[in-house]
Write a protein that holds these residues in place. Structure first.
Motif, PDB file in Angstrom:
ATOM      1  N   ILE A 264       0.847  -1.194   0.000  1.00 41.91           N
ATOM      2  CA  ILE A 264       0.000   0.000   0.000  1.00 41.91           C
ATOM      3  C   ILE A 264       0.882   1.243   0.000  1.00 41.91           C
ATOM      4  CG2 ILE A 264      -1.861  -1.170   1.245  1.00 41.91           C
ATOM      5  CD1 ILE A 264      -0.951   0.386   3.769  1.00 41.91           C
ATOM      6  N   PRO A 265       0.330   2.374  -0.451  1.00 41.72           N
ATOM      7  CA  PRO A 265       1.102   3.617  -0.423  1.00 41.72           C
ATOM      8  C   PRO A 265       1.050   4.268   0.954  1.00 41.72           C
ATOM      9  CG  PRO A 265      -1.030   4.004  -1.434  1.00 41.72           C
ATOM     10  CD  PRO A 265      -0.963   2.536  -1.130  1.00 41.72           C
ATOM     11  N   VAL A 266       2.186   4.710   1.446  1.00 47.39           N
ATOM     12  CA  VAL A 266       2.263   5.462   2.701  1.00 47.39           C
ATOM     13  C   VAL A 266       3.317   6.548   2.527  1.00 47.39           C
ATOM     14  CG1 VAL A 266       1.601   3.505   4.173  1.00 47.39           C
ATOM     15  CG2 VAL A 266       4.011   3.923   3.714  1.00 47.39           C
ATOM     16  N   ASP A 267       3.239   7.592   3.359  1.00 51.78           N
ATOM     17  CA  ASP A 267       4.314   8.574   3.344  1.00 51.78           C
ATOM     18  C   ASP A 267       5.270   8.279   4.499  1.00 51.78           C
ATOM     19  OD1 ASP A 267       3.277   9.747   5.725  1.00 51.78           O
ATOM     20  OD2 ASP A 267       1.964  11.048   4.550  1.00 51.78           O
ATOM     21  N   ARG A 268       6.362   8.996   4.542  1.00 48.26           N
ATOM     22  CA  ARG A 268       7.404   8.695   5.529  1.00 48.26           C
ATOM     23  C   ARG A 268       6.911   8.885   6.959  1.00 48.26           C
ATOM     24  NH1 ARG A 268      11.348   5.392   5.776  1.00 48.26           N
ATOM     25  NH2 ARG A 268      11.754   5.907   3.583  1.00 48.26           N
ATOM     26  N   ALA A 269       6.073   9.911   7.188  1.00 50.10           N
ATOM     27  CA  ALA A 269       5.562  10.146   8.545  1.00 50.10           C
ATOM     28  C   ALA A 269       4.674   8.988   8.993  1.00 50.10           C
ATOM     29  CB  ALA A 269       4.791  11.466   8.596  1.00 50.10           C
ATOM     30  N   GLU A 270       3.827   8.504   8.084  1.00 47.16           N
ATOM     31  CA  GLU A 270       2.983   7.354   8.424  1.00 47.16           C
ATOM     32  C   GLU A 270       3.836   6.114   8.676  1.00 47.16           C
ATOM     33  OE1 GLU A 270      -1.050   8.472   5.882  1.00 47.16           O
ATOM     34  OE2 GLU A 270       0.614   7.442   4.891  1.00 47.16           O
ATOM     35  N   TRP A 271       4.837   5.925   7.848  1.00 51.31           N
ATOM     36  CA  TRP A 271       5.729   4.770   8.018  1.00 51.31           C
ATOM     37  C   TRP A 271       6.323   4.756   9.423  1.00 51.31           C
ATOM     38  CZ3 TRP A 271       7.987   0.352   6.355  1.00 51.31           C
ATOM     39  CH2 TRP A 271       9.290   0.070   6.753  1.00 51.31           C
ATOM     40  N   ASP A 272       6.870   5.888   9.872  1.00 44.05           N
ATOM     41  CA  ASP A 272       7.491   5.948  11.197  1.00 44.05           C
ATOM     42  C   ASP A 272       6.466   5.769  12.311  1.00 44.05           C
ATOM     43  OD1 ASP A 272       9.946   6.407  10.011  1.00 44.05           O
ATOM     44  OD2 ASP A 272       9.766   8.590  10.112  1.00 44.05           O
ATOM     45  N   ALA A 273       5.331   6.500  12.232  1.00 43.74           N
ATOM     46  CA  ALA A 273       4.343   6.473  13.309  1.00 43.74           C
ATOM     47  C   ALA A 273       3.642   5.120  13.394  1.00 43.74           C
ATOM     48  CB  ALA A 273       3.321   7.585  13.107  1.00 43.74           C
ATOM     49  N   TRP A 274       3.291   4.554  12.261  1.00 42.80           N
ATOM     50  CA  TRP A 274       2.545   3.302  12.280  1.00 42.80           C
ATOM     51  C   TRP A 274       3.413   2.130  12.699  1.00 42.80           C
ATOM     52  CZ3 TRP A 274      -0.870   3.563   7.203  1.00 42.80           C
ATOM     53  CH2 TRP A 274      -1.712   4.683   7.305  1.00 42.80           C
ATOM     54  N   ARG A 275       4.664   2.151  12.285  1.00 43.26           N
ATOM     55  CA  ARG A 275       5.575   1.081  12.725  1.00 43.26           C
ATOM     56  C   ARG A 275       5.792   1.153  14.236  1.00 43.26           C
ATOM     57  NH1 ARG A 275       8.362  -2.837   9.425  1.00 43.26           N
ATOM     58  NH2 ARG A 275      10.369  -2.135  10.222  1.00 43.26           N
ATOM     59  N   ALA A 276       5.939   2.366  14.762  1.00 40.99           N
ATOM     60  CA  ALA A 276       6.129   2.526  16.205  1.00 40.99           C
ATOM     61  C   ALA A 276       4.884   2.077  16.966  1.00 40.99           C
ATOM     62  CB  ALA A 276       6.451   3.988  16.533  1.00 40.99           C
ATOM     63  N   ALA A 277       3.704   2.400  16.458  1.00 38.50           N
ATOM     64  CA  ALA A 277       2.461   2.000  17.117  1.00 38.50           C
ATOM     65  C   ALA A 277       2.307   0.483  17.117  1.00 38.50           C
ATOM     66  CB  ALA A 277       1.263   2.654  16.427  1.00 38.50           C
ATOM     67  N   ALA A 278       2.659  -0.175  16.011  1.00 41.40           N
ATOM     68  CA  ALA A 278       2.589  -1.637  15.959  1.00 41.40           C
ATOM     69  C   ALA A 278       3.571  -2.259  16.940  1.00 41.40           C
ATOM     70  CB  ALA A 278       2.854  -2.123  14.540  1.00 41.40           C
ATOM     71  N   ALA A 279       4.746  -1.652  17.071  1.00 40.10           N
ATOM     72  CA  ALA A 279       5.731  -2.172  18.032  1.00 40.10           C
ATOM     73  C   ALA A 279       5.196  -2.062  19.459  1.00 40.10           C
ATOM     74  CB  ALA A 279       7.046  -1.401  17.891  1.00 40.10           C
ATOM     75  N   ARG A 280       4.531  -0.930  19.783  1.00 37.54           N
ATOM     76  CA  ARG A 280       3.943  -0.783  21.116  1.00 37.54           C
ATOM     77  C   ARG A 280       2.840  -1.812  21.342  1.00 37.54           C
ATOM     78  NH1 ARG A 280       4.486   4.728  19.733  1.00 37.54           N
ATOM     79  NH2 ARG A 280       2.271   4.869  19.174  1.00 37.54           N
ATOM     80  N   TYR A 281       2.042  -2.043  20.331  1.00 39.24           N
ATOM     81  CA  TYR A 281       0.968  -3.034  20.432  1.00 39.24           C
ATOM     82  C   TYR A 281       1.529  -4.423  20.736  1.00 39.24           C
ATOM     83  CZ  TYR A 281      -2.611  -6.274  18.656  1.00 39.24           C
ATOM     84  OH  TYR A 281      -3.495  -7.319  18.515  1.00 39.24           O
ATOM     85  N   ARG A 282       2.563  -4.810  19.966  1.00 43.46           N
ATOM     86  CA  ARG A 282       3.164  -6.132  20.194  1.00 43.46           C
ATOM     87  C   ARG A 282       3.831  -6.203  21.561  1.00 43.46           C
ATOM     88  NH1 ARG A 282       4.516  -6.052  14.310  1.00 43.46           N
ATOM     89  NH2 ARG A 282       6.321  -4.786  14.873  1.00 43.46           N
ATOM     90  N   LEU A 283       4.412  -5.092  22.010  1.00 36.76           N
ATOM     91  CA  LEU A 283       5.082  -5.067  23.305  1.00 36.76           C
ATOM     92  C   LEU A 283       4.103  -5.349  24.434  1.00 36.76           C
ATOM     93  CD1 LEU A 283       8.126  -4.436  23.491  1.00 36.76           C
ATOM     94  CD2 LEU A 283       7.504  -2.265  24.552  1.00 36.76           C
ATOM     95  N   VAL A 284       2.918  -4.729  24.372  1.00 36.42           N
ATOM     96  CA  VAL A 284       1.907  -4.966  25.408  1.00 36.42           C
ATOM     97  C   VAL A 284       1.470  -6.421  25.404  1.00 36.42           C
ATOM     98  CG1 VAL A 284      -0.435  -4.395  26.158  1.00 36.42           C
ATOM     99  CG2 VAL A 284       1.099  -2.585  25.399  1.00 36.42           C
ATOM    100  N   LEU A 285       1.232  -6.966  24.211  1.00 32.67           N
ATOM    101  CA  LEU A 285       0.813  -8.371  24.129  1.00 32.67           C
ATOM    102  C   LEU A 285       1.890  -9.307  24.639  1.00 32.67           C
ATOM    103  CD1 LEU A 285      -1.554  -7.217  22.519  1.00 32.67           C
ATOM    104  CD2 LEU A 285      -1.244  -9.057  20.854  1.00 32.67           C
ATOM    105  N   ASP A 286       3.145  -9.043  24.284  1.00 32.62           N
ATOM    106  CA  ASP A 286       4.243  -9.898  24.748  1.00 32.62           C
ATOM    107  C   ASP A 286       4.394  -9.820  26.263  1.00 32.62           C
ATOM    108  OD1 ASP A 286       4.723 -10.598  22.143  1.00 32.62           O
ATOM    109  OD2 ASP A 286       6.435  -9.256  21.879  1.00 32.62           O
ATOM    110  N   ALA A 287       4.261  -8.598  26.822  1.00 35.72           N
ATOM    111  CA  ALA A 287       4.394  -8.448  28.265  1.00 35.72           C
ATOM    112  C   ALA A 287       3.266  -9.164  28.993  1.00 35.72           C
ATOM    113  CB  ALA A 287       4.409  -6.967  28.645  1.00 35.72           C
ATOM    114  N   ALA A 288       2.040  -9.056  28.485  1.00 35.60           N
ATOM    115  CA  ALA A 288       0.901  -9.734  29.114  1.00 35.60           C
ATOM    116  C   ALA A 288       1.080 -11.244  29.055  1.00 35.60           C
ATOM    117  CB  ALA A 288      -0.395  -9.318  28.421  1.00 35.60           C
ATOM    118  N   ALA A 289       1.556 -11.763  27.933  1.00 35.75           N
ATOM    119  CA  ALA A 289       1.784 -13.197  27.806  1.00 35.75           C
ATOM    120  C   ALA A 289       2.918 -13.658  28.718  1.00 35.75           C
ATOM    121  CB  ALA A 289       2.095 -13.551  26.353  1.00 35.75           C
ATOM    122  N   ALA A 290       3.978 -12.831  28.840  1.00 32.41           N
ATOM    123  CA  ALA A 290       5.101 -13.186  29.715  1.00 32.41           C
ATOM    124  C   ALA A 290       4.659 -13.239  31.174  1.00 32.41           C
ATOM    125  CB  ALA A 290       6.234 -12.179  29.536  1.00 32.41           C
ATOM    126  N   ASP A 291       3.843 -12.274  31.619  1.00 31.18           N
ATOM    127  CA  ASP A 291       3.341 -12.296  32.991  1.00 31.18           C
ATOM    128  C   ASP A 291       2.507 -13.545  33.244  1.00 31.18           C
ATOM    129  OD1 ASP A 291       4.593  -9.927  33.401  1.00 31.18           O
ATOM    130  OD2 ASP A 291       2.768  -8.688  33.310  1.00 31.18           O
TER     131      ASP A 291
END
Length: 284
Positions: free
Chosen positions: A42-69
Motif C-alpha cells: 500500500i502507499p504510505v508517506d514517511r511520517a505514516e511509516w514511522d508512526a505506524w511502525r512505532a504504534a505496531a511495536a507498542r501493540y506487540r510489546l503490550v501483548l508480549d508483556a501480558a503473555a510473559a506475565d
C-alpha cells in the motif's frame, strides 16, 4: 513509498496445559519497505511509516508483556503444585493458583486496551488494502472488456410525466421485460456506449424524473459476464476520457436507498439520474 502489509498474530495465550482466547481480531501492520514483487503493498508517506511502525511495536510489546506475565504465573503455580504438602506449602500452592487466576483475568483486559489504541491505524491500513484490491479488480474488468465488440441490445422507453418531463426505462431487446403500458419505446437498438450518450442527451433536453434500469437486463449482463457486477461492467464498457458527465446505473444488490453523492467542485461531474426514493434501487 509503497510498503508491504502483514497480518499480526491473533492475540491469545496457549501453553501445554492452559489456554486463553480473546475476542480481538488479527491486526494489519506495515511490514518491510520492499520493492520485491508479491504480497499486498500500500502507499504510505514517511511520517505514516514511522508512526505506524512505532504504534505496531507498542501493540506487540503490550501483548508480549501480558503473555510473559501469564507464563511466569503459570510456572510458579506449576512448581508450587509439584511441591504440594500439608501446611505452609499447601498455602503457597493456593496463593500461586490465585496469582495465575488474577493474571489470566488481566490478560484479556490488557489485550483489549492495546487493540483499542492500535485500532485506528489497523482500520486505515485495512482501508488501503481494500482500495488496492478494488483497483486491481477494476483493472481486470477493464482489460477483460477492452476492445470487445459492442452488441446492439439496449433499448430506451419514455413515459410522459408532465410538460418537458419524463421517466426513462432502460431494457434489453433480447430479454423479456415487463414495461408500463404507457411507455413509448424507440425502435433503435443501442450499444452500451450509445445508450450512455442517449441518456445524457435526454438529460440535456428533458427534465428526467427517474431512470428505471430493468432488473432483467442487469441480471442478463451478470449471467453473461460470469458474475461481474452490473455497475462494474457498465463503467468498463462505457469508460471514456472525454466524459464531463456519466450516467451511473444503480447497484445490483446491497443496502437499498441512500442519497446521491455530490460532485466535487472543479472535478468531473457524475450525473446520477436516479432519485433516492425511486424504485427502491440503491444509487451508486
Amino acid at each position: 513509498m509503497w510498503v508491504r502489509v502483514t497480518l499480526l498474530d491473533r492475540p491469545g495465550y496457549l501453553s501445554a496445559s492452559r489456554s486463553i482466547t480473546v475476542a480481538e481480531p488479527r491486526m494489519y501492520a506495515l511490514g518491510d519497505e520492499d520493492d520485491a514483487p508479491g504480497g499486498v503493498r500500500i502507499p504510505v508517506d514517511r511520517a505514516e511509516w514511522d508512526a505506524w511502525r512505532a504504534a505496531a511495536a507498542r501493540y506487540r510489546l503490550v501483548l508480549d508483556a501480558a503473555a510473559a506475565d501469564l507464563q511466569s504465573a503459570e510456572r510458579r503455580a506449576r512448581r508450587a503444585a509439584a511441591r504440594s504438602q500439608p501446611g505452609a506449602r499447601r498455602r503457597a500452592t493456593v496463593a500461586a493458583e490465585a496469582a495465575y487466576t488474577e493474571a489470566a483475568e488481566r490478560y484479556p483486559v490488557r489485550v483489549r486496551g492495546a487493540s483499542d489504541a492500535y485500532w485506528p491505524i489497523h482500520c486505515e491500513i485495512q482501508r488501503r488494502v481494500q482500495a488496492q484490491a478494488g483497483a486491481q479488480r477494476w483493472m481486470q474488468v477493464l482489460e477483460r472488456f477492452d476492445g470487445a465488440a459492442p452488441d446492439r441490445l439496449w433499448g430506451l422507453g419514455l413515459v410522459d410525466s408532465g410538460p418537458g418531463a419524463c421517466e426513462v426505462h432502460v431494457f434489453r431487446w433480447d430479454v423479456q421485460t415487463a414495461l408500463p403500458a404507457e411507455v413509448v419505446c424507440s425502435e433503435r437498438q443501442l450499444t452500451a456506449m450509445e445508450l450512455d450518450r442517449a441518456l445524457l442527451a435526454l438529460r440535456a433536453e428533458w427534465r428526467v424524473r427517474r431512470v428505471h434500469w430493468a432488473a432483467e437486463a442487469r441480471a442478463a449482463v451478470e449471467r453473461e459476464t460470469d458474475g461481474v457486477p452490473f455497475e462494474l461492467w457498465w463503467r468498463a464498457v462505457t469508460a471514456r476520457t472525454d466524459a464531463q458527465e456519466k450516467v451511473i446505473p444503480p447497484r445490483s444488490g446491497g443496502q437499498r436507498g441512500g442519497p446521491a453523492r455530490p460532485g466535487r467542485p472543479g472535478g468531473r461531474r457524475q450525473e446520477v439520474l436516479q432519485l433516492p426514493d425511486g424504485d427502491g434501487e440503491p444509487l451508486l
